[in-house]
Design a protein around this motif. Sequence first.
Motif, mmCIF file in Angstrom:
data_model
loop_
_atom_site.group_PDB
_atom_site.id
_atom_site.type_symbol
_atom_site.label_atom_id
_atom_site.label_comp_id
_atom_site.label_asym_id
_atom_site.label_seq_id
_atom_site.Cartn_x
_atom_site.Cartn_y
_atom_site.Cartn_z
ATOM 1 N N LEU A 62 0.822 -1.148 0.008
ATOM 2 C CA LEU A 62 -0.176 0.233 -0.084
ATOM 3 C C LEU A 62 0.936 1.257 0.004
ATOM 4 N N LEU A 63 1.895 1.506 0.737
ATOM 5 C CA LEU A 63 2.895 2.318 0.713
ATOM 6 C C LEU A 63 3.407 2.551 -0.597
ATOM 7 N N PHE A 64 3.870 1.419 -1.298
ATOM 8 C CA PHE A 64 4.594 1.395 -2.354
ATOM 9 C C PHE A 64 3.492 2.029 -3.597
ATOM 10 N N PHE A 70 3.849 5.813 -5.288
ATOM 11 C CA PHE A 70 3.833 6.150 -6.549
ATOM 12 C C PHE A 70 2.648 6.540 -7.315
ATOM 13 N N GLY A 71 1.561 6.551 -6.686
ATOM 14 C CA GLY A 71 0.408 7.152 -7.210
ATOM 15 C C GLY A 71 0.426 8.773 -6.927
ATOM 16 N N ALA A 122 9.570 6.908 -13.911
ATOM 17 C CA ALA A 122 10.707 5.977 -14.072
ATOM 18 C C ALA A 122 11.635 6.138 -12.721
ATOM 19 N N TYR A 123 11.856 7.317 -12.519
ATOM 20 C CA TYR A 123 12.715 7.502 -11.070
ATOM 21 C C TYR A 123 11.928 7.162 -10.048
ATOM 22 N N THR A 124 10.752 7.431 -9.918
ATOM 23 C CA THR A 124 9.972 6.835 -8.630
ATOM 24 C C THR A 124 10.255 5.219 -8.572
ATOM 25 N N LEU A 125 10.074 4.553 -9.787
ATOM 26 C CA LEU A 125 10.045 2.989 -9.465
ATOM 27 C C LEU A 125 11.333 2.660 -9.371
ATOM 28 N N THR A 126 12.490 3.512 -10.100
ATOM 29 C CA THR A 126 13.823 2.947 -9.602
ATOM 30 C C THR A 126 14.251 3.339 -8.193
ATOM 31 N N LEU A 127 13.794 4.292 -7.668
ATOM 32 C CA LEU A 127 13.976 4.666 -6.033
ATOM 33 C C LEU A 127 13.237 3.641 -5.226
ATOM 34 N N SER A 138 3.094 10.435 -6.667
ATOM 35 C CA SER A 138 4.328 11.209 -7.402
ATOM 36 C C SER A 138 3.526 11.029 -8.811
ATOM 37 N N PHE A 139 3.070 10.061 -9.438
ATOM 38 C CA PHE A 139 2.532 10.090 -10.926
ATOM 39 C C PHE A 139 1.659 10.964 -10.993
ATOM 40 N N GLY A 140 0.742 11.275 -9.814
ATOM 41 C CA GLY A 140 -0.616 12.184 -9.814
ATOM 42 C C GLY A 140 -0.085 13.706 -10.062
ATOM 43 N N VAL A 141 0.965 14.021 -9.326
ATOM 44 C CA VAL A 141 1.507 15.237 -9.263
ATOM 45 C C VAL A 141 2.030 15.593 -10.706
ATOM 46 N N ALA A 142 2.766 14.557 -11.205
ATOM 47 C CA ALA A 142 3.484 14.780 -12.677
ATOM 48 C C ALA A 142 2.272 15.015 -13.668
ATOM 49 N N LEU A 143 1.194 14.206 -13.391
ATOM 50 C CA LEU A 143 0.089 14.392 -14.573
ATOM 51 C C LEU A 143 -0.523 15.363 -14.366
ATOM 52 N N TYR A 144 -0.719 16.034 -13.131
ATOM 53 C CA TYR A 144 -1.447 17.498 -13.008
ATOM 54 C C TYR A 144 -0.695 18.475 -13.891
ATOM 55 N N GLY A 145 0.792 18.667 -13.436
ATOM 56 C CA GLY A 145 1.302 19.380 -14.207
ATOM 57 C C GLY A 145 1.425 19.389 -15.757
#
Length: 412
Positions: free
Chosen positions: A86-88, A92-93, A118-123, A95-102
């Motif tokens: 759930l934390l993962f 990820f959700g 990609a960076y989020t998954l890598t981290l 981070s991806f949501g903020v990027a999508l909003y931008g």
Amino acid sequence: MIYAVLFLTNNAIQGRRLMQLRDGLMEAGRKSYATLSDSISNIAVARQYNGYDFLLSRYRAVLDEDRHAQGRYWAVSLQMQIINALLFVGFFGVSFGVALYGVVHGERSVGSMVLVGAYTLTLLAPIEGLGNMLTEITQSLRTFGVFMDKLESVRPSSRRHAEVVPMSSFQPAIEFDDVSLIYPGATVPALRGISFSIAPGQQVVITGPSGAGKTSIIKALTRQYSPGTGSIRLFGQDIATIDVRTLSDRVGYVSQEVLILKDTLRFNLKIARAEASDEEILHSLEKAGLGDLVPSLPAGLDTILGNRGATLSGGQRQRLALARLFLRKPDVVVIDEGTAALDIVTEQRVLEECLTTFDGKTIVIVTHRPSAMVLGDTLIVVQDGRVEDSGKHDELRSRNGFLSRVLSGAAS
């Protein structure tokens, strides 16, 4: 950073719980394995006293404890994995949501959004792997610590109902008809055409030199080994057709080799009769000459006997086997050198108690001792796997060479 803190915090909290549960899981596993090994190595006790179900019930109870310990451990482990997942997904959700909003509002390009994902998954992947690795290392160190503690501590400084065997006073209680027996892997027969019969209620002593085949007769009678030729009948019925449970119920058997389970004194006696009360157990111990044993034990009937009865003397182990016999109500009583470790006075008293308790039953005593030979109505002398002679004690002492030598040696 927030994800790493939350992830490691969850692993630390759940990891401590898992370590505690792992200790219980390991202990339950060791206990179930020890109980299984103990039961298998002493299965002959269950065979002698028809205590299969009682013995199995102990193993089932230990397996239930093992299953519950595993259930608790894996429940916490699953809970930890779900929270981590759930934390993962949450991080990820977000981070991806903020990027999508931008991207939607023209603040970022689509390429930037993909790069953030990609960076989020890598981290996240290394952090998750690190957390799981720390949990495994912690548990492994705990296990290793338990192992070292154990190492330091040992350093010196479905029930089937038994069929009923028809009882008839017109049929011999025991009848051997031309029975021969050869043990697996042996080349010389242990029994060679043995034939004799014992009437119901008769008290018979079987004697003879060592290796003559006395114990082989008893092993054939109790179906520990099947004869190669001939037949053995119990009250007129071939024992090969009798259910082994029924045979165990009908024939009470005590051998020189006493098998003791690594459990309480009570359990070691109740395997002979699971429903026996404490009063009956104490009475059977008294009959066997062990009336003073229970008060001397630290936990009485609940005292754990050592591995194979290591805390008891040889004489105590044999009397414990006799106490098991006194808890039962067999039609045929067989004592195969079951008093060999006792002194003559104690042996005489215990055997007389057997004759009194099982008065009217068929009793077979296998012995070398002259003091026990006089207890039988009839003596059967076995030599080289054959019946050499049989008759009354006074008749045989004058005509049988083996008996004359034994009695002469005792007199001198």
